[in-house]
Design a protein around this motif. Structure first.
Motif, PDB file in Angstrom:
ATOM      1  N   SER A   1       0.807  -1.193  -0.061  1.00 49.64           N
ATOM      2  CA  SER A   1      -0.181   0.022   0.131  1.00 49.64           C
ATOM      3  C   SER A   1       0.858   1.169   0.115  1.00 49.64           C
ATOM      4  O   SER A   1       0.365   2.106  -0.603  1.00 49.64           O
ATOM      5  CB  SER A   1      -0.921   0.247   1.102  1.00 49.64           C
ATOM      6  OG  SER A   1      -1.835  -1.219   1.273  1.00 49.64           O
TER       7      SER A   1
ATOM      8  N   ASP B   1      -5.624  -1.059  -4.866  1.00 44.78           N
ATOM      9  CA  ASP B   1      -5.069  -1.537  -3.677  1.00 44.78           C
ATOM     10  C   ASP B   1      -6.026  -2.528  -3.178  1.00 44.78           C
ATOM     11  O   ASP B   1      -7.078  -2.341  -2.317  1.00 44.78           O
ATOM     12  CB  ASP B   1      -4.809  -0.488  -2.787  1.00 44.78           C
ATOM     13  CG  ASP B   1      -3.948  -0.961  -1.633  1.00 44.78           C
ATOM     14  OD1 ASP B   1      -3.658  -2.122  -1.431  1.00 44.78           O
ATOM     15  OD2 ASP B   1      -3.604   0.072  -0.694  1.00 44.78           O
ATOM     16  N   GLU B   2      -5.649  -3.778  -3.455  1.00 52.32           N
ATOM     17  CA  GLU B   2      -6.478  -5.109  -2.772  1.00 52.32           C
ATOM     18  C   GLU B   2      -7.910  -4.679  -3.146  1.00 52.32           C
ATOM     19  O   GLU B   2      -8.805  -4.704  -1.955  1.00 52.32           O
ATOM     20  CB  GLU B   2      -6.175  -5.240  -1.433  1.00 52.32           C
ATOM     21  CG  GLU B   2      -4.746  -5.442  -1.254  1.00 52.32           C
ATOM     22  CD  GLU B   2      -4.560  -6.180  -0.057  1.00 52.32           C
ATOM     23  OE1 GLU B   2      -5.361  -7.097   0.461  1.00 52.32           O
ATOM     24  OE2 GLU B   2      -3.376  -6.116   0.318  1.00 52.32           O
TER      25      GLU B   2
HETATM   26 MG    MG Z   1      -2.219  -2.845   2.201  1.00 49.99          MG
END
Ligand code: MG
Ligand code: ADP
Lengths: 260, 265
Positions: free
Chosen positions: B49, B161-162
């Motif tokens: 991240s 991000d995911e």
């Molecule tokens: Mg993360």
């Protein structure tokens, strides 16, 4: 069906019924205490006597005018406070420098009791409407500033970041993210403060007033008319309840995404 | 020329109240070609991240720099669209108005906004939900909207991000196919962070594997699976071979991360 399961919602009908039930019980206890002779009429009028006093207040003493005057003072002082507190609170919530400048003073002022200002305000503004509005203003404005600042300052950072990645910046972040995100909570804070304004207005009217619900209550004390006094208090409660319900309904209509 | 260049980017977070600083990311180098679909795979806490936020301009590196089309990144901007793991739709806006958020900032005329929104509403399967508020949507629908919102801005690169991390397996598989379909059609450059090995392989043209904290790029693995990709490929021998290889790489990292944690406590 267990009514005492934690956090389990109850149906709207049951909710209303329970709410009304308490009022009924309250009046019943009041009636029992007064009609039963437990408390002397000098200290507490019975429910019938109170209603009777209310009737004469409206028919013979022009109480409707007092009610109107009090409502106007509450609304006037409240709007004055909101007009200052909302923009300033937003500026404090959004800009840390503005917050650093005002926050210590506002936090200090918020502990100054509005009622303590009454003698001073009478000196400055006389006993007219300006003084009544100022009491409500002083009582509400500092609290409201801080509440709005906290609400705006607590805007979700992930939403602000999302807005940045979509091309918003500077003031656009405030107008397109912080304000709409904070609006429903600010509206709820205003609803709360309107409730407080009702307590300040009565305090203001107890001293140096010639009209208003508070003034009527003071007059009745001189005549030892507990029926009138209680009726005045009940009227305040009823108006407060109605204004709160209306305010809440307006908020729910304005911000369906938040309340539903 | 590379679309995106990550040059020696490192990030150290200052320690709070006298605690030692946290090294989240070791100097990292990565070149992303135009139209590339890169997935970044690593155990949680390895700085994925952090790296993505630096590319987005939401965080600043303590060392190194990021170049997009040769220009250094100095802050966030609409040329890098982002989809977050947490639900970040604006709750006061309907699906359509969320999608139009960036277009309003750009000053796109209302008629054109409507056309663009319609296009991405159709493309992400949001027809019939245009006037819903985010609260009324499932997690999958919210992430579809977030994807449409990022795409409507026509960014040079898409950062994710995911984005499907909180979704159930079926929905996640659907979303992966949806994203791949869009990428195969529009040929966007994509940087996709995940800790899910299958997801990393299925989506990527290249998988970047990161080490446990402090994060560093351990290896870059090219995925030669053909396009268009369909979910049945997840059971093919080629897929299984890649999966075995990446599982081994990640396993070593997870064990190392665990040992480090145990050693510290
Ligand atoms: Mg993360
Ligand atoms: N704002 C921050 N302040 C301090 N430490 C942080 C901050 N953000 C992330 N970290 C630390 O940096 C490391 C990497 O975090 P992150 O990039 O979120 O990992 P990942 O996304 O791979 O799970 C973690 O150990 C995390 O605790």
């Amino acid at each position: 069906m267990n009514l005492l399961t934690p956090l389990k919602p109850v149906s709207p009908t049951l909710r209303l019924a329970l709410g009304i039930a308490f009022f009924v019980l309250f009046v019943a206890a009041w009636a029992a205490a007064t009609f039963g002779g437990l408390i002397r009429p000098l200290f507490l009028a019975d429910p019938l006597k109170t209603l009777e006093s209310g009737w004469t207040l409206f028919t013979e003493f022009g109480f409707a005018f007092d009610v109107a005057v009090t409502i106007w003072r509450v609304v006037g002082g409240f709007i004055l406070a909101a007009a200052i507190a909302v923009p300033l609170g937003i500026a404090m919530g959004a800009f840390k420098a503005v917050e650093a400048f005002f926050e210590p003073f506002v936090s200090f002022s918020r502990y100054l009791p509005a009622s303590a200002f009454i003698p001073l305000l009478i000196l400055w503004a006389g006993v007219g409407e300006a003084q009544k509005l100022l009491v409500i203003f002083i009582g509400s404005v500092f609290q409201l500033i801080l509440m709005v600042a906290v609400i705006v300052g607590g805007t979700r950072t992930d939403l602000v970041e999302a807005a940045y990645t979509l091309g918003a910046k500077g003031r656009r972040i405030i107008s397109r993210v912080m304000l709409p995100a904070a609006a429903p909570q600010i509206a709820e804070a205003l609803r709360l403060v309107l409730g407080w304004a009702w307590t300040y207005v009565i305090v203001a009217e107890l001293i140096g007033a010639s009209s208003g619900i508070g003034h009527m209550i003071m007059d009745s004390q001189r005549l030892l008319d507990t029926g009138q006094m209680i009726f005045g208090i009940v009227v305040i409660g009823i108006i407060g309840l109605i204004s709160d319900v209306l305010f809440k309904a307006a908020n729910e209509r304005l911000f369906p995404w938040y309340f539903r | 020329m590379s679309k995106l260049l990550i040059e020696g980017v490192a990030r150290t977070f200052p320690g709070l109240r006298g605690r030692p600083p946290t090294r989240a990311l070791e100097p990292t180098h990565l070149a992303v070609a135009d139209n590339d679909f890169i997935t970044i795979l690593g155990p949680s806490g390895c700085g994925k991240s952090t790296l993505l936020r630096i590319v987005a301009g939401l965080d600043t590196p303590t060392e190194g720099r990021v170049l997009l089309d040769g220009e250094p990144v100095t802050g966030p901007g609409p040329d890098r669209g982002m989809v977050f793991q947490s639900y970040t739709l604006f709750p006061w806006l309907t699906v359509r108005r969320n999608i139009c958020f960036g277009l309003v900032e750009k000053g796109v005329p209302a008629q054109r906004q409507r056309e663009i929104a319609d296009y991405f509403i159709a493309k992400t399967g949001l027809k019939g939900f245009e006037d819903h508020y985010p609260k009324m949507l499932s997690g999958g629908m919210q992430q579809r909207t977030a994807l449409a919102r990022a795409l409507a801005n026509d960014p040079k690169i898409l950062l994710l991000d995911e984005p499907f991390g909180a979704l159930d397996n079926q929905t996640r598989a659907l979303m992966q196919e949806l994203l791949l379909g869009i990428w195969e059609g529009d040929r966007k450059t994509v940087l996709f962070v995940t800790h899910d090995i299958e997801e990393a392989i299925f989506l990527a043209s290249r998988v970047v594997v990161m080490t446990a904290r402090p994060g560093r790029i351990k290896s870059v693995i090219t995925v030669d699976l053909p396009y268009p990709r369909v979910y049945t490929m997840k059971t093919s021998p080629e897929f299984a071979a890649l999966k075995a290889r990446l599982t081994e790489e990640i396993r070593a990292e997870s064990i190392r991360a665990d040992e480090e944690l145990a050693a510290r406590s």
